[in-house]
Design an enzyme around this catalytic site. Structure first.
Site, short mmCIF file in Angstrom:
data_model
loop_
_atom_site.label_atom_id
_atom_site.label_comp_id
_atom_site.label_asym_id
_atom_site.label_seq_id
_atom_site.Cartn_x
_atom_site.Cartn_y
_atom_site.Cartn_z
N ASP A 327 -9.47 9.13 -1.57
CA ASP A 327 -9.73 7.95 -2.39
C ASP A 327 -11.23 7.70 -2.42
O ASP A 327 -11.95 8.13 -1.51
CB ASP A 327 -9.05 6.72 -1.79
CG ASP A 327 -7.57 6.66 -2.14
OD1 ASP A 327 -7.21 7.13 -3.21
OD2 ASP A 327 -6.78 6.15 -1.32
N ASP A 614 -3.30 4.49 0.61
CA ASP A 614 -3.16 3.20 1.28
C ASP A 614 -2.05 2.33 0.71
O ASP A 614 -1.62 1.38 1.34
CB ASP A 614 -4.49 2.43 1.24
CG ASP A 614 -5.01 2.23 -0.18
OD1 ASP A 614 -4.28 2.54 -1.13
OD2 ASP A 614 -6.15 1.74 -0.33
N ASP A 618 1.83 5.41 -2.53
CA ASP A 618 1.14 6.62 -2.06
C ASP A 618 2.02 7.44 -1.10
O ASP A 618 1.68 8.58 -0.78
CB ASP A 618 -0.16 6.27 -1.34
CG ASP A 618 -1.26 5.84 -2.31
OD1 ASP A 618 -1.20 6.29 -3.47
OD2 ASP A 618 -2.14 5.07 -1.92
#
Length: 883
Positions: A327, A614, A618
């Site tokens: 990310d 997170d 996901d």
């Protein structure tokens, strides 16, 4: 009491909990003492006594104990005492290893204990869920596991997935206002209750704890359940199989020795003891234990660098990772958002760095108001809680004299649609006097999909293609500056709006551009990753230009051509994506479903992929990846539950550090195993050669057992906790299919074993020759044999201890690695030398082990012999390094 049959206020009264304050810290501590920790009880742990006797459950140990009994019957009391002492000491060391590994794993489990948000003394704080007590007020939001049984007292659009309890996979809608009179109402229908171990998938709520630990619904089902994972890792299983194979070989050799001794008419009982002792020494039964303790200690060390490994097999996989999908927000960047620009139709407003300002235009005021009211974060006295993006919007409101507390006072929230990753929007409905106003914020392309009008010069006008192009140009201009862009829209209504209708027919207000600066240390970590043969990849929900700008700044990408958006991904078939995946370094505007496709596309090329996440959605990509990495700060309980590793600092650099540690841990295990095999082979070579050539056996059974005791334990563990190779990140990732003995490991074990065994025989021959005897001499006096055996005994033990130094690196000399850099290994060697000196120097021990004190000259000679395997291995490394 049936908590579901009474209203929320009565529940609070019954549990003596204040609705606004929650429990006091003092009252919570008192209740914790009364009710105990909020956790399911597992099977009782094994006591140290049970662990001790578990070490004795081995066929060879039984045979050895039988041999001890026989030695007592024939009057060899000294031998029987030594055999028993060695068995007991071995068991004690085994207990120590198991206990140490268990403690390390327990510490890791404590670090991964689920957390819960509770209201205590009026403040919302995060605590370990095991510290919850009946009466605690628990705050719930999407992505959190329910930490105890709760009676809901407030809920907004709450949905809970209860398959862990009811088997129903579709999330249940919850409503705190319901009551159920029927005491037999099924669990799945109790919409005013939330149960331990179920999962919030949508919305938010607050509930009061009515059951903890074994008094929860899941606790009733789980009586006697032991949640501790005891599965062996793939490496442990491979080495256990190797141990068995080598064990069969060793037993075969021992049988061969005994048969040859029978043919040669040697002392059968003496040879029986020798064969059994050699089998005990030669079979590497300690391999899985050594691997377990090295893994556990290595993982504990990793936790100190902010990487909590939840599953031991992940350590092995880490060494093979060659793609890191990360990310952007918080991982590659600082997660400290700051709004720099506000854009309304054809007007950029620069937000001051410090101080305050005033919004002159109606559109600017409305935009800031929408951004402030459409948040769940809080900000007061310079401190914020919640999502960093929302905190940045509240700071924007403060700068323009529109703090959230004042805005909420006159604009009460009456309904909402929480943010989710599919819509990429969040919407609230607030009262405006007698009317209502919808406030929506989110990704600007998502705003455009639900908007029909725009606010231009204070007037609402139809949203034409020309207006859309103006807004998109402004968004792209901000994105090119690496700014994250959020859009805002609103609509007014005379009456309460159904939540499903709120995000329709909206009016665009404008955009804000905010920056989240890259982490300073990440650029260096990306360079290290590339040197290590690892490709870093960015996956983000941000705009393509924003993501590309940050990626190029960090050195992850070279140009915009290496980026692809989620919509472009959707246009590709799986085959096309698999074929072209390697050319991309940035994936923008992606959804959680895209993450799974990206992982599988990289894996289709044989890559080992690490993926960060997170959010609730996901979980599939974290499970699909070879290493799922959850964020410890911003991560939801679901992402943490689905992951193999948790970053307590949400930092990309920690992933790279964890890979370095993973590589070193694997290499350390390899060192320990090769060392153990070298030692075992040395003992077999010395005994088998003597028997085959009808020479006197250079070592007595008790001596073999003693050497096994001092060389197979502490030096092997010390190698397992070595500092590791400084250049480990300059090598390519390890192929997971690679043999454990690749890279010359088998050759090193064979060379070391042969050298140790042959030098033991050489020392024995030297001892005989000193007194004028040869290996093949007929009758050798007892004192001469004792002297020669002592020389062989010391050389075999000390050469193994010295050889452990050479095992620290397969390519670098011990001087380059640092002779004293592994203090544990130096300590283990010194301990072994002291014990060996004690055995031959203390008269009653020397008598028991049939050895004698050596002169200073003898010690010089045996040390020279013992150093040869170390020196030869160092010479081989230097020669291979010159090629």
């Amino acid at each position: 009491m049936n908590w579901f049959s009474v209203d929320a206020e009565e529940v609070l009264r019954e549990l003596q909990t204040d609705r606004k304050q929650g429990l006091s810290h003092q009252e919570a501590a008192s209740r914790l003492e009364k009710y105990g920790e909020n956790k399911l009880k597992g099977k009782p742990k094994k006591s140290l006594v049970a662990l001790f006797f578990a070490q004795l459950k081995d066929m060879l140990i039984y045979v050895l104990l039988g041999a001890a009994v026989i030695t007592v019957l024939i009057g060899e009391y000294t031998d029987s005492i030594i055999i028993l002492l060695v068995v007991i000491l071995n068991a004690i060391i085994g207990v120590f290893q198991e206990f140490k590994a268990g403690k390390a794993i327990e510490a890791l489990q404590k670090m991964t204990t689920p957390r819960a948000l509770v209201r205590r003394d009026g403040d919302v704080i995060e605590i370990d869920s095991k510290d919850l007590v009946p009466g605690d007020l628990v705050v719930l939001d999407a992505g959190r596991y329910i930490p105890a049984d709760l009676r809901l007292i407030e809920s907004v659009n709450l949905q809970i997935e209860e398959s862990a309890l009811t088997g129903e996979s579709v999330p249940s809608e919850k409503d705190a206002g319901h009551r159920f009179e029927d005491p037999k109402t099924p669990l799945g229908d109790l919409s005013n209750m939330a149960f331990m171990s179920t999962l919030v998938t949508y919305g938010r709520a607050e509930g009061v704890v009515v059951g903890t630990g074994m008094n929860t619904e899941i606790g009733k089902i789980a009586k006697g359940l032991d949640e501790t994972e005891t599965d062996l890792t793939p490496l442990q299983r491979r080495l256990a199989e190797l141990g068995k194979t080598l064990g069969y070989v060793a037993i075969g050799i021992c049988v061969l020795i005994f048969v040859i001794a029978l043919i040669q008419r040697r002392d059968l009982f003496e040879m029986f003891l020798t064969a059994i002792s050699l089998a005990v020494a030669a079979i590497p039964e300690g391999l899985p234990a050594i691997v377990a303790i090295v893994l556990a200690l290595g993982v504990t060390r990793m936790s100190r660098i902010n990487a909590i490994v939840k599953r031991l097999p992940a350590v092995e996989t880490l060494g093979s990772v060659n793609i890191i999908c990360s990310d952007k927000t918080g991982t590659l960047t600082q997660n400290k958002m700051t709004v720099l620009h506000v854009y309304t139709h054809r007007k950029f407003l620069d937000v001051p760095d410090e101080g305050t300002a005033t919004a002159q235009e109606t559109a600017e005021q409305k935009l800031i108001q929408t951004m402030v009211l459409c948040t769940d974060a809080t900000y007061a006295d310079g401190e914020g809680t919640g999502d960093p993006t929302e905190i940045a919007l509240l700071v924007l409101g403060e700068k323009y004299h529109m703090p959230k507390s004042e805005q909420e006072a006159g604009h009460e929230r009456v309904a909402e649609k929480p943010f989710d990753s599919d819509r990429k929007l969040m919407t609230t409905l607030n009262k405006e006097g007698s009317r209502y106003r919808v406030h929506t914020k989110g990704a600007f392309d998502s705003i455009l999909k639900v908007a029909t009008h725009a606010l231009v010069n204070g007037e609402k006008v139809p949203l034409t293609d020309e207006l859309k192009a103006d807004y998109l140009r402004a968004a792209e201009e901000m994105s090119d500056q690496a700014l994250r862009v959020l859009g805002a829209a609103y609509k007014d209504s005379d009456e309460l709006i159904d939540p499903d209708e709120m995000e329709k027919g909206l009016t665009v207000l404008g955009l804000v551009g905010m920056i989240d600066p890259p982490r300073l240390e990440v650029k260096d970590s990306i360079r290290q990753a590339k040197e290590a043969g690892i490709t870093p990849v960015m996956i983000t929900g941000d705009h393509q230009h924003t993501a590309a700008a940050i990626a190029m700044q960090l050195g992850m990408a070279d140009s915009l051509a290496q980026t692809i958006s989620g919509s472009d991904l959707d246009a590709l078939s799986d085959e096309e994506l698999n074929h072209g995946i390697t050319q991309y370094r940035v994936f923008s505007r992606v959804s959680p479903e895209h993450k799974v496709k990206i992982v599988k596309a990289f894996q289709s090329h044989g890559n080992i992929v690490s993926m960060t996440g997170d959010g609730v959605n996901d979980a599939p990509s974290l499970k699909s990846a070879d290493i799922g990495v959850a964020m410890g700060i911003t991560g939801t309980d679901v992402s943490k539950g689905a992951s193999d590793m948790i970053l307590t600092d949400d930092n990309f650099s920690t992933i790279v550090s964890a890979i370095r540690e993973g590589r070193n841990i694997y290499n350390n295990i390899k060192k320990s195993v090769v060392f153990l095999l070298s030692c075992n082979l040395g003992e077999i070579v010395a005994i088998l050669t003597s028997v085959l050539f009808f020479w006197p056996v250079p070592l007595l059974p008790t001596q073999i057992l003693w050497i096994n005791l001092i060389t197979d334990t502490f030096p092997a563990i010390a190698l397992g906790v070595d500092l590791g190779d400084k250049d480990v990140m300059k090598k390519k990732p390890r192929d997971p299919k690679e043999s454990f003995f690749a890279g010359g490991a088998a050759w090193r074990a064979l060379t070391g074993g042969l050298l140790i065994g042959l030098l033991t025989l050489a020392a024995f021959y030297f001892g005989l020759n000193e007194h004028g005897y040869q290996m093949w001499s007929g009758s050798i006096p007892e004192d001469v044999l004792t002297y020669a055996e002592t020389m062989a005994f010391v050389v075999l033990a000390v050469s193994q201890l010295f050889y452990s130094l050479s095992m620290r690196s397969a390519t670098h000399s011990i001087l380059r690695v640092g002779l004293f850099s592994n203090k544990y290994l130096i300590g283990a060697i010194l301990l072994g030398l002291v014990l060996q000196f004690t055995v031959i120097s203390v008269p009653f021990l020397a008598s028991a082990f049939h050895v004698q004190m050596l002169t200073l000259r003898d010690w010089f000679i045996v040390l020279v012999f013992a150093l040869i395997p170390l020196l030869v291995n160092e010479w081989i490394k230097s020669r291979s390094g010159q090629k």
